[in-house]
Design an enzyme around this catalytic site. Structure first.
Site, short mmCIF file in Angstrom:
data_model
loop_
_atom_site.label_atom_id
_atom_site.label_comp_id
_atom_site.label_asym_id
_atom_site.label_seq_id
_atom_site.Cartn_x
_atom_site.Cartn_y
_atom_site.Cartn_z
N GLU A 46 21.71 37.37 60.90
CA GLU A 46 22.81 38.34 60.99
C GLU A 46 24.01 37.83 61.78
O GLU A 46 25.11 38.36 61.64
CB GLU A 46 22.29 39.66 61.61
CG GLU A 46 21.91 39.62 63.10
CD GLU A 46 20.50 39.11 63.37
OE1 GLU A 46 19.94 38.41 62.52
OE2 GLU A 46 19.96 39.41 64.46
N CYS B 124 12.94 37.46 64.02
CA CYS B 124 12.60 37.02 65.37
C CYS B 124 11.43 37.84 65.93
O CYS B 124 10.32 37.71 65.45
CB CYS B 124 13.85 37.08 66.25
SG CYS B 124 13.69 36.07 67.72
N TYR B 125 11.69 38.71 66.90
CA TYR B 125 10.60 39.56 67.42
C TYR B 125 9.94 40.32 66.27
O TYR B 125 8.73 40.50 66.23
CB TYR B 125 11.16 40.53 68.45
CG TYR B 125 10.15 41.50 69.04
CD1 TYR B 125 9.37 41.15 70.13
CD2 TYR B 125 9.99 42.78 68.50
CE1 TYR B 125 8.45 42.04 70.66
CE2 TYR B 125 9.08 43.68 69.04
CZ TYR B 125 8.31 43.30 70.12
OH TYR B 125 7.41 44.18 70.65
N LYS C 169 33.05 51.23 62.54
CA LYS C 169 34.51 51.22 62.66
C LYS C 169 35.20 50.54 61.47
O LYS C 169 36.20 51.05 60.95
CB LYS C 169 34.88 50.47 63.95
CG LYS C 169 36.32 50.59 64.34
CD LYS C 169 36.54 51.88 65.08
CE LYS C 169 37.93 52.03 65.60
NZ LYS C 169 38.03 53.20 66.49
N HIS D 20 18.12 34.07 63.53
CA HIS D 20 18.92 35.29 63.31
C HIS D 20 19.90 35.12 62.15
O HIS D 20 20.96 34.52 62.34
CB HIS D 20 19.68 35.65 64.60
CG HIS D 20 18.77 36.14 65.67
ND1 HIS D 20 18.45 37.47 65.82
CD2 HIS D 20 18.09 35.47 66.62
CE1 HIS D 20 17.61 37.60 66.83
NE2 HIS D 20 17.37 36.41 67.34
N GLY E 194 45.98 60.49 66.83
CA GLY E 194 46.78 59.43 66.23
C GLY E 194 45.99 58.13 66.22
O GLY E 194 46.41 57.14 65.62
N ASP F 167 40.08 56.93 64.44
CA ASP F 167 38.97 57.81 64.07
C ASP F 167 39.41 59.24 63.78
O ASP F 167 39.05 59.81 62.75
CB ASP F 167 37.90 57.83 65.19
CG ASP F 167 37.48 56.43 65.56
OD1 ASP F 167 37.70 55.52 64.74
OD2 ASP F 167 36.95 56.23 66.66
N SER F 168 40.20 59.82 64.69
CA SER F 168 40.60 61.21 64.43
C SER F 168 41.55 61.27 63.25
O SER F 168 41.55 62.24 62.48
CB SER F 168 41.22 61.84 65.68
OG SER F 168 42.44 61.25 66.01
N SER F 169 42.35 60.22 63.03
CA SER F 169 43.27 60.22 61.89
C SER F 169 42.52 60.19 60.57
O SER F 169 42.84 60.94 59.64
CB SER F 169 44.20 59.01 61.95
OG SER F 169 44.97 59.06 63.10
N GLY G 278 14.24 41.52 69.47
CA GLY G 278 14.13 42.33 70.69
C GLY G 278 13.80 41.44 71.86
O GLY G 278 13.34 40.30 71.66
#
Ligand code: XMP
Length: 548
Positions: free
Chosen positions: A198, A108-109, A404, A196, A251, A254-256, A81
């Protein structure tokens, strides 16, 4: 894509109100809780944990320990942070988390925080330690570094320094500047890292995170999209009961994926509405009808509203007004389609009671408003208008705990074609924001053709799937040229290709000259009315990805 526009306007208004989103999944999968102290990397930590096939969820730093305990986490990660732990308004966790009996990893923080909480000392460092460093593991028995080499490249970004360890802790690794680059209290299973693990600049950081979640927290590899499908289907069926669901299909990915998952769960009780707003790319409407209507046999209501949209856009040149006109029109068209559906008979006799959305996890994470945290910024143009509440539909959001990349994996698992699952983002207002100035049917047609050449060549050369976005922009500039023996006075196409993680920042892609030459050659030869091509070499910031 129309639904993306709808999505963009709706996500801030229709979002679930709960502080801890009520995901039943929380009780179904072993999980790691990540407390967010405002780091720009918090979501990256969550993704790294999930890459280890362990479910992770992000909670605000001040979530009460009792609430966290109820989730029965296998471990807790305290993120980094921008604050200093000794600053008057430094974000602090509920101290009782240290009594939950759960392994904790402070990054870290997060490390400085628990060190201070447990009686250690943190001070301002002489100089900020930023960038690559070399870590030397001094305790070869430390389970965080099991099976990893003794020296590792790591990424640092901190100004404060741990100077005194709390009782029960010892150092496990050092760097040039810190004798406490990694610390451990193996009895309580508390670990801390000053660097870090990550980020990509710590190449073996994934191994450290895997050691924490598997060896220290004891998590198995339970989080897979194959398992997710089964559990999500159960959850959807329980929520929906015998009723019907409407989904605005664009199309886009996400909606697909949401449509394919819902269809698997409730079959014919899902109806998708696809609105053609006249601002779509070439073949877009056909692909959606082919894949969803014919292949998946999903009930699809296709609404061709292109004339209606283009009429409303006549004479509109201001980018924000364009967005508002399109957003408003979309809501009106969608409303009409829903009303029509409601008037007809729903399959199976149930009511149309639900509206499904492809909301993703990053949209429901409550951002922590700590100065210096770029994750707290929201782009204003994605937050316009609002969906009328009179639609009176309850929300179903079957992707709301997924990132995603997980949604793409899920899409492939559900049998969606790669063409849909791996496609690049496309803005809700569609081609309209790629035509600076007035949007006319002729301009749309020109741009559509140029864009399809860009997409085709980018796919053929393998670049399309490697980058965030590539597209064409039709500039309202005419210039002189010669073609054959004739003088021309025609429009210009700008080619844009950008690399990005999330669209918030972006860098232009260094495409090979040969490819650029091919793109320009084809566009100028094939698109009537275009006699010049330029390549956009602007990054974001200071530019934006779209031209409007
Ligand atoms: P900018 O142009 O803000 O774009 O750098 C960042 C990302 O967002 C997409 N974008 C939009 N998406 N509605 C959307 O659904 C919009 O109005 C919109 N404007 C930009 C853009 O394509 C890029 O991926």
């Amino acid at each position: 894509m129309p639904f993306a526009a709808f999505w963009a306007v709706s996500r801030f208004n229709f979002r679930s109100q709960n502080k801890i989103p009520p995901l039943t999944l929380a009780w179904m999968f072993e999980q790691i809780v990540i407390l967010d102290f405002g780091s720009q990397y918090t979501q990256v930590i969550a993704r790294r944990v999930r890459e280890c096939n362990v479910y992770s969820r992000i909670l605000r730093y001040d979530t009460p320990a009792r609430e966290i305990g109820k989730l029965n986490p296998r471990g807790i990660v305290l993120s980094g942070g921008p604050a200093s732990v000794y600053a008057p308004k430094a974000p602090m966790p509920d101290g009782r988390i240290f009594k939950l009996g759960v392994p904790i990893l402070g990054i870290c923080y997060g490390l400085q925080l628990f060190a201070q909480f447990l009686g250690g000392r943190v001070e301002k460092g002489h100089k900020r330690e930023y960038g690559k460093g070399t870590l030397r593991v001094t305790d070869s028995y430390c389970p965080l570094f099991a099976s990893l080499p003794e020296t590792l490249q790591v990424w640092n970004s901190h100004g404060d320094k741990l100077t005194t360890l709390p009782a029960g802790f010892k150092s496990a690794a050092i760097t040039e500047n810190s004798e406490y680059a990694a610390v451990e209290d193996r009895r309580r299973k508390f670990f801390g890292l000053q660097f870090h693990p990550e980020v990509a600049h710590t190449p073996l950081g994934r191994g450290i995170i895997a050691n924490f979640v598997h060896a220290i927290c004891g998590c198995g590899k339970t989080w897979t999209m194959r398992d997710y499908i089964g559990r999500a289907i159960g959850e959807i069926r329980e929520q929906v009961g015998e009723d019907n669901v409407i989904l605005g299909l664009s199309g886009g990915v996400d909606s697909s994926v949401a449509a394919a998952l819902l269809h698997r769960a409730i079959g014919g009780r899902l109806t998708c509405i696809f609105v053609n707003n006249g601002l779509l790319r070439a073949q877009e409407a056909d692909t959606v009808r082919e894949v969803f209507g014919r292949h998946f046999q999903i009930r699809l209501k296709y609404v061709d509203a292109s004339k209606r949209f283009l009429k409303k856009l006549r004479g509109v040149t201001d980018p924000e007004r364009k967005r508002k006109v399109i957003g408003r029109e979309f809501i009106a068209v969608f409303n009409d389609a829903v009303a029509e559906l409601k008037k007809g008979r729903a399959t199976g006799g149930g009511r149309y009671r639900f509206l499904a959305q492809g909301t993703l996890y990053p949209d429901v994470i409550e951002s922590v408003p700590i100065a210096g945290n770029p994750a707290a910024l929201i782009k204003s143009h994605h937050n316009v208008g609002g969906l009328p509440r009179k639609m009176k539909l309850e929300l179903v959001e079957p992707l709301k705990c997924l990132f995603k990349d997980e949604v793409r994996e899920l899409g492939l698992e559900l049998g969606l074609p790669r063409e849909i699952v791996l496609r690049q983002p496309f803005p809700g207002p569609g081609l309209a924001v790629r035509i600076p100035g007035e949007v006319t049917p002729q301009r749309c047609a020109m741009l559509r053709q140029a864009d399809s050449i860009v997409v085709e060549e980018m796919k053929a050369s393998g670049w399309y799937y490697k980058i965030w976005q590539n597209f064409a922009v039709l500039l309202p500039v005419r210039s002189v040229g010669v073609m054959g023996d004739e003088r021309t006075y025609d429009y210009t196409i700008a080619i844009r290709a950008v690399e990005s993680q999330d669209g918030m920042t972006a860098d232009w892609v260094r495409l090979p000259y040969e490819l650029l030459e091919k793109l320009a050659g084809r566009i100028i030869n094939e698109v009537k009315g275009v006699n010049r091509c330029v390549f956009d070499i602007t990054s974001k910031p200071p530019g934006t990805i779209e031209w409007e």
